[in-house]
Motif scaffolding. Structure first.
Motif, PDB file in Angstrom:
ATOM      1  N   LEU A  10       0.939  12.816  -1.203  1.00 43.90           N
ATOM      2  CA  LEU A  10       1.074  11.834  -0.121  1.00 43.90           C
ATOM      3  C   LEU A  10       0.192  12.182   1.063  1.00 43.90           C
ATOM      4  O   LEU A  10      -0.471  11.316   1.639  1.00 43.90           O
ATOM      5  CB  LEU A  10       2.532  11.742   0.333  1.00 43.90           C
ATOM      6  CG  LEU A  10       3.484  10.998  -0.573  1.00 43.90           C
ATOM      7  CD1 LEU A  10       4.891  11.059  -0.008  1.00 43.90           C
ATOM      8  CD2 LEU A  10       3.061   9.558  -0.759  1.00 43.90           C
ATOM      9  N   ALA A  13       0.833  -1.207   0.000  1.00 47.90           N
ATOM     10  CA  ALA A  13       0.000   0.000   0.000  1.00 47.90           C
ATOM     11  C   ALA A  13       0.866   1.255   0.000  1.00 47.90           C
ATOM     12  O   ALA A  13       0.567   2.226  -0.698  1.00 47.90           O
ATOM     13  CB  ALA A  13      -0.920  -0.006   1.222  1.00 47.90           C
ATOM     14  N   LYS A  66      -7.998   8.841   3.594  1.00 48.80           N
ATOM     15  CA  LYS A  66      -8.153   7.486   4.138  1.00 48.80           C
ATOM     16  C   LYS A  66      -8.525   7.517   5.617  1.00 48.80           C
ATOM     17  O   LYS A  66      -9.341   6.738   6.053  1.00 48.80           O
ATOM     18  CB  LYS A  66      -6.844   6.706   3.958  1.00 48.80           C
ATOM     19  CG  LYS A  66      -6.773   5.926   2.692  1.00 48.80           C
ATOM     20  CD  LYS A  66      -5.609   4.992   2.736  1.00 48.80           C
ATOM     21  CE  LYS A  66      -5.767   3.970   1.650  1.00 48.80           C
ATOM     22  NZ  LYS A  66      -4.678   3.035   1.623  1.00 48.80           N
ATOM     23  N   ARG A 109      -3.821  12.032   0.288  1.00 50.45           N
ATOM     24  CA  ARG A 109      -4.263  10.632   0.186  1.00 50.45           C
ATOM     25  C   ARG A 109      -4.435  10.029   1.574  1.00 50.45           C
ATOM     26  O   ARG A 109      -5.410   9.352   1.840  1.00 50.45           O
ATOM     27  CB  ARG A 109      -3.246   9.853  -0.626  1.00 50.45           C
ATOM     28  CG  ARG A 109      -3.538   8.405  -0.757  1.00 50.45           C
ATOM     29  CD  ARG A 109      -4.639   8.172  -1.757  1.00 50.45           C
ATOM     30  NE  ARG A 109      -4.856   6.733  -1.840  1.00 50.45           N
ATOM     31  CZ  ARG A 109      -5.984   6.204  -2.198  1.00 50.45           C
ATOM     32  NH1 ARG A 109      -6.989   6.941  -2.547  1.00 50.45           N
ATOM     33  NH2 ARG A 109      -6.116   4.900  -2.264  1.00 50.45           N
ATOM     34  N   GLN A 110      -3.501  10.252   2.489  1.00 48.96           N
ATOM     35  CA  GLN A 110      -3.598   9.683   3.821  1.00 48.96           C
ATOM     36  C   GLN A 110      -4.685  10.351   4.640  1.00 48.96           C
ATOM     37  O   GLN A 110      -5.361   9.705   5.422  1.00 48.96           O
ATOM     38  CB  GLN A 110      -2.248   9.788   4.534  1.00 48.96           C
ATOM     39  CG  GLN A 110      -1.231   8.847   3.959  1.00 48.96           C
ATOM     40  CD  GLN A 110       0.067   8.866   4.712  1.00 48.96           C
ATOM     41  OE1 GLN A 110       0.255   9.635   5.635  1.00 48.96           O
ATOM     42  NE2 GLN A 110       0.983   7.978   4.348  1.00 48.96           N
ATOM     43  N   ARG A 154       2.327   1.652  -3.540  1.00 45.40           N
ATOM     44  CA  ARG A 154       1.318   2.182  -4.466  1.00 45.40           C
ATOM     45  C   ARG A 154       1.079   3.663  -4.216  1.00 45.40           C
ATOM     46  O   ARG A 154       0.949   4.455  -5.153  1.00 45.40           O
ATOM     47  CB  ARG A 154       0.005   1.413  -4.320  1.00 45.40           C
ATOM     48  CG  ARG A 154      -0.011   0.096  -5.031  1.00 45.40           C
ATOM     49  CD  ARG A 154      -1.407  -0.496  -5.092  1.00 45.40           C
ATOM     50  NE  ARG A 154      -2.068  -0.579  -3.800  1.00 45.40           N
ATOM     51  CZ  ARG A 154      -1.980  -1.601  -2.956  1.00 45.40           C
ATOM     52  NH1 ARG A 154      -1.253  -2.648  -3.276  1.00 45.40           N
ATOM     53  NH2 ARG A 154      -2.626  -1.587  -1.810  1.00 45.40           N
ATOM     54  N   SER A 155       1.015   4.048  -2.947  1.00 43.49           N
ATOM     55  CA  SER A 155       0.803   5.456  -2.606  1.00 43.49           C
ATOM     56  C   SER A 155       1.965   6.323  -3.100  1.00 43.49           C
ATOM     57  O   SER A 155       1.755   7.407  -3.656  1.00 43.49           O
ATOM     58  CB  SER A 155       0.631   5.605  -1.101  1.00 43.49           C
ATOM     59  OG  SER A 155       0.429   6.935  -0.741  1.00 43.49           O
ATOM     60  N   ARG A 208       1.816   6.535  -6.890  1.00 43.67           N
ATOM     61  CA  ARG A 208       0.715   7.425  -7.282  1.00 43.67           C
ATOM     62  C   ARG A 208       1.131   8.879  -7.096  1.00 43.67           C
ATOM     63  O   ARG A 208       0.856   9.740  -7.940  1.00 43.67           O
ATOM     64  CB  ARG A 208      -0.518   7.113  -6.428  1.00 43.67           C
ATOM     65  CG  ARG A 208      -1.798   7.653  -6.970  1.00 43.67           C
ATOM     66  CD  ARG A 208      -3.006   7.180  -6.160  1.00 43.67           C
ATOM     67  NE  ARG A 208      -3.059   5.740  -6.006  1.00 43.67           N
ATOM     68  CZ  ARG A 208      -3.026   5.099  -4.826  1.00 43.67           C
ATOM     69  NH1 ARG A 208      -2.949   5.771  -3.708  1.00 43.67           N
ATOM     70  NH2 ARG A 208      -3.081   3.798  -4.768  1.00 43.67           N
ATOM     71  N   ALA A 209       1.818   9.166  -5.998  1.00 40.92           N
ATOM     72  CA  ALA A 209       2.288  10.534  -5.756  1.00 40.92           C
ATOM     73  C   ALA A 209       3.334  10.944  -6.792  1.00 40.92           C
ATOM     74  O   ALA A 209       3.365  12.098  -7.225  1.00 40.92           O
ATOM     75  CB  ALA A 209       2.859  10.646  -4.341  1.00 40.92           C
TER      76      ALA A 209
END
Length: 128
Positions: free
Chosen positions: A117, A7, A124, A120-121, A10-11, A14-15
């Protein structure tokens, strides 16, 4: 099964993709000043996006011992900045591209990476 390493990888990738898109947008903005300025801005942001993508691949390779994980983290950071600096030196020294658009592309890509980054967190955490 939940794999936090995958994960995180992937994060980070993606960033890095967001970072590449922002570098492209900054290059398009500098196109008004000419093709050399646009190329310099794209190279500045693109070098850091490439470095971050490679660093994510090296650093987040899987579950390993703490010493190996720390060594991978250091190797990833070293790889990222080595790639960024070498590309910038070639672009400034060999190709004689203008430095200001390159620094702007580099700064915009860095900010985009950090924001991608963190946003996204945050999303979530609020969903869980």
């Amino acid at each position: 099964m939940h794999d936090p390493i995958a994960a995180g990888r992937r994060s980070a990738l993606r960033a890095a993709a967001v970072q590449a898109v922002v570098a492209l947008l900054v290059a398009l903005l500098f196109l008004a000043q000419g093709p050399q300025a646009a190329l310099a801005a794209g190279i500045g942001g693109g070098a850091l996006a490439l470095g971050n993508a490679l660093a994510a691949g090296v650093s987040l390779g899987g579950i390993v011992q703490a010493r190996v994980a720390f060594a991978r983290l250091l190797l990833g950071a070293l790889l990222k900045w080595t790639i960024a600096i070498v590309v910038l030196v070639i672009a400034l020294g060999v190709w004689r591209l203008p430095p200001l658009p390159m620094v702007v592309g580099l700064a915009a890509a860095t900010l985009a990476y950090l924001l991608a980054l963190n946003v996204r967190q945050t999303v979530k955490r609020t969903q869980t």
